[in-house]
Enzyme design. Structure first.
Site, PDB file in Angstrom:
ATOM      1  N   LYS A 288       0.846  -1.200   0.000  1.00 47.76           N
ATOM      2  CA  LYS A 288       0.000   0.000   0.000  1.00 47.76           C
ATOM      3  C   LYS A 288       0.881   1.249   0.000  1.00 47.76           C
ATOM      4  O   LYS A 288       1.774   1.367   0.854  1.00 47.76           O
ATOM      5  CB  LYS A 288      -0.887   0.020   1.242  1.00 47.76           C
ATOM      6  CG  LYS A 288      -1.992  -1.010   1.223  1.00 47.76           C
ATOM      7  CD  LYS A 288      -3.007  -0.689   2.288  1.00 47.76           C
ATOM      8  CE  LYS A 288      -4.178  -1.646   2.303  1.00 47.76           C
ATOM      9  NZ  LYS A 288      -4.237  -2.738   1.359  1.00 47.76           N
TER      10      LYS A 288
ATOM     11  N   ARG B 111      -4.719  -4.727 -11.723  1.00 50.82           N
ATOM     12  CA  ARG B 111      -5.569  -5.651 -10.950  1.00 50.82           C
ATOM     13  C   ARG B 111      -6.919  -4.940 -10.796  1.00 50.82           C
ATOM     14  O   ARG B 111      -6.983  -3.871 -10.202  1.00 50.82           O
ATOM     15  CB  ARG B 111      -4.972  -5.908  -9.570  1.00 50.82           C
ATOM     16  CG  ARG B 111      -5.966  -6.619  -8.630  1.00 50.82           C
ATOM     17  CD  ARG B 111      -5.672  -6.372  -7.156  1.00 50.82           C
ATOM     18  NE  ARG B 111      -4.406  -6.933  -6.774  1.00 50.82           N
ATOM     19  CZ  ARG B 111      -3.712  -6.470  -5.721  1.00 50.82           C
ATOM     20  NH1 ARG B 111      -4.154  -5.467  -4.981  1.00 50.82           N
ATOM     21  NH2 ARG B 111      -2.560  -7.017  -5.417  1.00 50.82           N
TER      22      ARG B 111
ATOM     23  N   ASP C 254      -1.262  -1.861  -4.156  1.00 45.47           N
ATOM     24  CA  ASP C 254      -2.685  -1.753  -3.794  1.00 45.47           C
ATOM     25  C   ASP C 254      -3.152  -0.324  -4.049  1.00 45.47           C
ATOM     26  O   ASP C 254      -2.358   0.617  -4.001  1.00 45.47           O
ATOM     27  CB  ASP C 254      -2.876  -2.053  -2.299  1.00 45.47           C
ATOM     28  CG  ASP C 254      -2.738  -3.533  -1.962  1.00 45.47           C
ATOM     29  OD1 ASP C 254      -2.547  -4.346  -2.879  1.00 45.47           O
ATOM     30  OD2 ASP C 254      -2.816  -3.859  -0.769  1.00 45.47           O
TER      31      ASP C 254
HETATM   32  P1  FDA Z   1     -18.886  -8.046  -3.690  1.00 42.33           P
HETATM   33  O1  FDA Z   1     -18.517  -7.335  -2.441  1.00 42.33           O
HETATM   34  O2  FDA Z   1     -19.976  -7.483  -4.540  1.00 42.33           O
HETATM   35  O3  FDA Z   1     -19.254  -9.534  -3.280  1.00 42.33           O
HETATM   36  C1  FDA Z   1     -19.690 -10.491  -4.213  1.00 42.33           C
HETATM   37  C2  FDA Z   1     -19.850 -11.835  -3.524  1.00 42.33           C
HETATM   38  O4  FDA Z   1     -18.572 -12.314  -3.075  1.00 42.33           O
HETATM   39  C3  FDA Z   1     -20.701 -11.787  -2.263  1.00 42.33           C
HETATM   40  O5  FDA Z   1     -22.055 -11.914  -2.548  1.00 42.33           O
HETATM   41  C4  FDA Z   1     -20.158 -12.969  -1.490  1.00 42.33           C
HETATM   42  O6  FDA Z   1     -20.657 -14.162  -2.007  1.00 42.33           O
HETATM   43  C5  FDA Z   1     -18.670 -12.911  -1.793  1.00 42.33           C
HETATM   44  N1  FDA Z   1     -17.942 -12.097  -0.808  1.00 42.33           N
HETATM   45  C6  FDA Z   1     -17.484 -10.844  -0.983  1.00 42.33           C
HETATM   46  N2  FDA Z   1     -16.824 -10.397   0.112  1.00 42.33           N
HETATM   47  C7  FDA Z   1     -16.902 -11.385   1.010  1.00 42.33           C
HETATM   48  C8  FDA Z   1     -16.422 -11.545   2.345  1.00 42.33           C
HETATM   49  N3  FDA Z   1     -15.738 -10.561   2.966  1.00 42.33           N
HETATM   50  N4  FDA Z   1     -16.673 -12.707   2.977  1.00 42.33           N
HETATM   51  C9  FDA Z   1     -17.350 -13.694   2.340  1.00 42.33           C
HETATM   52  N5  FDA Z   1     -17.815 -13.612   1.072  1.00 42.33           N
HETATM   53  C10 FDA Z   1     -17.611 -12.479   0.425  1.00 42.33           C
HETATM   54  N6  FDA Z   1      -9.750  -3.024  -2.763  1.00 42.33           N
HETATM   55  C11 FDA Z   1      -9.170  -1.811  -2.887  1.00 42.33           C
HETATM   56  O7  FDA Z   1      -9.830  -0.778  -2.710  1.00 42.33           O
HETATM   57  N7  FDA Z   1      -7.839  -1.724  -3.207  1.00 42.33           N
HETATM   58  C12 FDA Z   1      -7.077  -2.823  -3.444  1.00 42.33           C
HETATM   59  O8  FDA Z   1      -5.890  -2.702  -3.737  1.00 42.33           O
HETATM   60  C13 FDA Z   1      -7.690  -4.099  -3.314  1.00 42.33           C
HETATM   61  N8  FDA Z   1      -6.978  -5.248  -3.520  1.00 42.33           N
HETATM   62  C14 FDA Z   1      -7.633  -6.451  -3.562  1.00 42.33           C
HETATM   63  C15 FDA Z   1      -6.950  -7.613  -3.924  1.00 42.33           C
HETATM   64  C16 FDA Z   1      -7.640  -8.802  -4.070  1.00 42.33           C
HETATM   65  C17 FDA Z   1      -6.891 -10.037  -4.468  1.00 42.33           C
HETATM   66  C18 FDA Z   1      -9.056  -8.848  -3.860  1.00 42.33           C
HETATM   67  C19 FDA Z   1      -9.849 -10.099  -4.053  1.00 42.33           C
HETATM   68  C20 FDA Z   1      -9.717  -7.711  -3.446  1.00 42.33           C
HETATM   69  C21 FDA Z   1      -9.034  -6.525  -3.280  1.00 42.33           C
HETATM   70  N9  FDA Z   1      -9.684  -5.373  -2.865  1.00 42.33           N
HETATM   71  C22 FDA Z   1      -9.054  -4.159  -2.971  1.00 42.33           C
HETATM   72  C23 FDA Z   1     -11.039  -5.471  -2.241  1.00 42.33           C
HETATM   73  C24 FDA Z   1     -12.140  -5.218  -3.236  1.00 42.33           C
HETATM   74  O9  FDA Z   1     -12.136  -3.866  -3.620  1.00 42.33           O
HETATM   75  C25 FDA Z   1     -13.508  -5.543  -2.626  1.00 42.33           C
HETATM   76  O10 FDA Z   1     -13.720  -4.740  -1.513  1.00 42.33           O
HETATM   77  C26 FDA Z   1     -13.668  -7.001  -2.222  1.00 42.33           C
HETATM   78  O11 FDA Z   1     -13.051  -7.866  -3.111  1.00 42.33           O
HETATM   79  C27 FDA Z   1     -15.164  -7.384  -2.171  1.00 42.33           C
HETATM   80  O12 FDA Z   1     -15.742  -7.190  -3.422  1.00 42.33           O
HETATM   81  P2  FDA Z   1     -16.085  -8.386  -4.433  1.00 42.33           P
HETATM   82  O13 FDA Z   1     -15.477  -8.062  -5.739  1.00 42.33           O
HETATM   83  O14 FDA Z   1     -15.667  -9.677  -3.873  1.00 42.33           O
HETATM   84  O15 FDA Z   1     -17.656  -8.264  -4.658  1.00 42.33           O
END
Ligand code: FDA
Length: 273
Positions: free
Chosen positions: A69, A153, A103
């Site tokens: 970060k 990413r 990040d």
């Molecule tokens: P969303 O939140 O819409 O969730 C979709 C589905 O995924 C949910 O319905 C559930 O099934 C599952 N799910 C999601 N979160 C879950 C949890 N905590 N526990 C259980 N199930 C869950 N953000 C950022 O601002 N800067 C960054 O640098 C990064 N880096 C990063 C790296 C990687 C490898 C990942 C996977 C994520 C990030 N993020 C991030 C976080 C990202 O912005 C986001 O907040 C989370 O991934 C949650 O969003 P989803 O895309 O999973 O979808």
């Protein structure tokens, strides 16, 4: 609850978790927890932690890399200090032939983070930066990075941002995610689809059928392990993001906020104390 999402307090525990990811067919992305650092001494300790973590990744033959970060490296103190610190890390990553991710944090750091990234990318192209689909500016940032051949990413975004900067509904954030993902499949060099959302993942798989672009899925430690398994079985490249360190609270709060069920789990674990 944080134990589910965080490997432990020290680099040894993070490396053990990374080797476990490797044994499950994934590469590992290690993050030393910490953010919004305003103390230059702590910034310096963080740089040293990442340098020795990179050495450990090499020595223990982990298939993986680090993700950093910008505010851990001093972006909340001084732009140049942060850039110089990143240069130290990319120089070591280059010596060790390791990738390095940056990040993305809250919107006040977006402009500087992209500028730092593009500066580092000139020095070493095995680096990538996160772009958030909840930000209105991200399509133009993505094009800008793609023009330089940079690596992205794609995430939805994890911070609370005002409406002038960010879409506020899940529908808008998801629609923008799909739009940006299509752009990556058209113009991106290597990129990462970082989400746990099955709809986004299915769309990425559909797009990959008509594309020769190199990409990987990235998911966080402790979330949707069965999906990781499914993706590796289908021979997609998958990386698991593994945080460690004593500053686990802000990271864990973001994970709790993302899902109502996690709030219920938290309430239950507090009642059981
Ligand atoms: P969303 O939140 O819409 O969730 C979709 C589905 O995924 C949910 O319905 C559930 O099934 C599952 N799910 C999601 N979160 C879950 C949890 N905590 N526990 C259980 N199930 C869950 N953000 C950022 O601002 N800067 C960054 O640098 C990064 N880096 C990063 C790296 C990687 C490898 C990942 C996977 C994520 C990030 N993020 C991030 C976080 C990202 O912005 C986001 O907040 C989370 O991934 C949650 O969003 P989803 O895309 O999973 O979808």
């Amino acid at each position: 609850m944080a134990k589910k999402w965080v490997a432990g307090y020290d680099a040894g525990e993070a490396i053990a978790a990374a080797l476990d990811s490797n044994s499950r067919g994934m590469s590992a992305i290690l993050n030393f927890l910490g953010e919004d650092t305003t103390d230059a001494k702590i910034v310096d300790q963080t740089v040293r932690e990442y340098l020795s973590l990179m050495d450990l990744i090499g020595k223990r033959q982990v298939r993986g890399c680090v993700s950093v970060k910008p505010t851990q490296l001093g972006l909340a103190i001084d732009y140049d200090m942060c850039l110089q610190n990143f240069k130290r890390l990319t120089a070591r990553a280059k010596e060790l032939d390791q990738f390095m991710w940056i990040d993305m944090e809250s919107v006040k750091f977006t402009e500087d983070t992209i500028a730092i990234y593009l500066e580092l990318y000139k020095q070493y192209d095995m680096t990538g930066v996160a772009i958030q689909s909840y930000l209105r500016r991200s399509a133009s940032d993505l094009l800008h990075i793609a023009e330089h051949g940079g690596k992205v990413r794609l995430v939805k975004g994890a911070y609370h941002e005002p409406e002038e900067h960010a879409f506020s509904t899940k529908e808008e954030v998801d629609a923008n995610y799909v739009k940006l993902m299509r752009m990556l499949f058209e113009s991106g060099s290597f990129f990462a689809i970082a989400t746990h959302d099955s709809n986004m993942i299915e769309e990425a798989i559909r797009l990959s059928n008509d594309s020769t672009k190199e990409f990987e899925f990235q998911l966080l430690m402790g979330i949707r392990d069965e999906l990781k398994n499914e993706l590796t079985t289908k021979e997609f490249a998958v990386a698991e993001y593994i945080p460690y360190g004593s500053q686990w609270l802000p990271y864990s709060v973001r994970r709790i906020r993302e899902r109502k069920r996690n709030l219920l789990l938290l309430a239950r674990s507090l009642i059981q104390q």
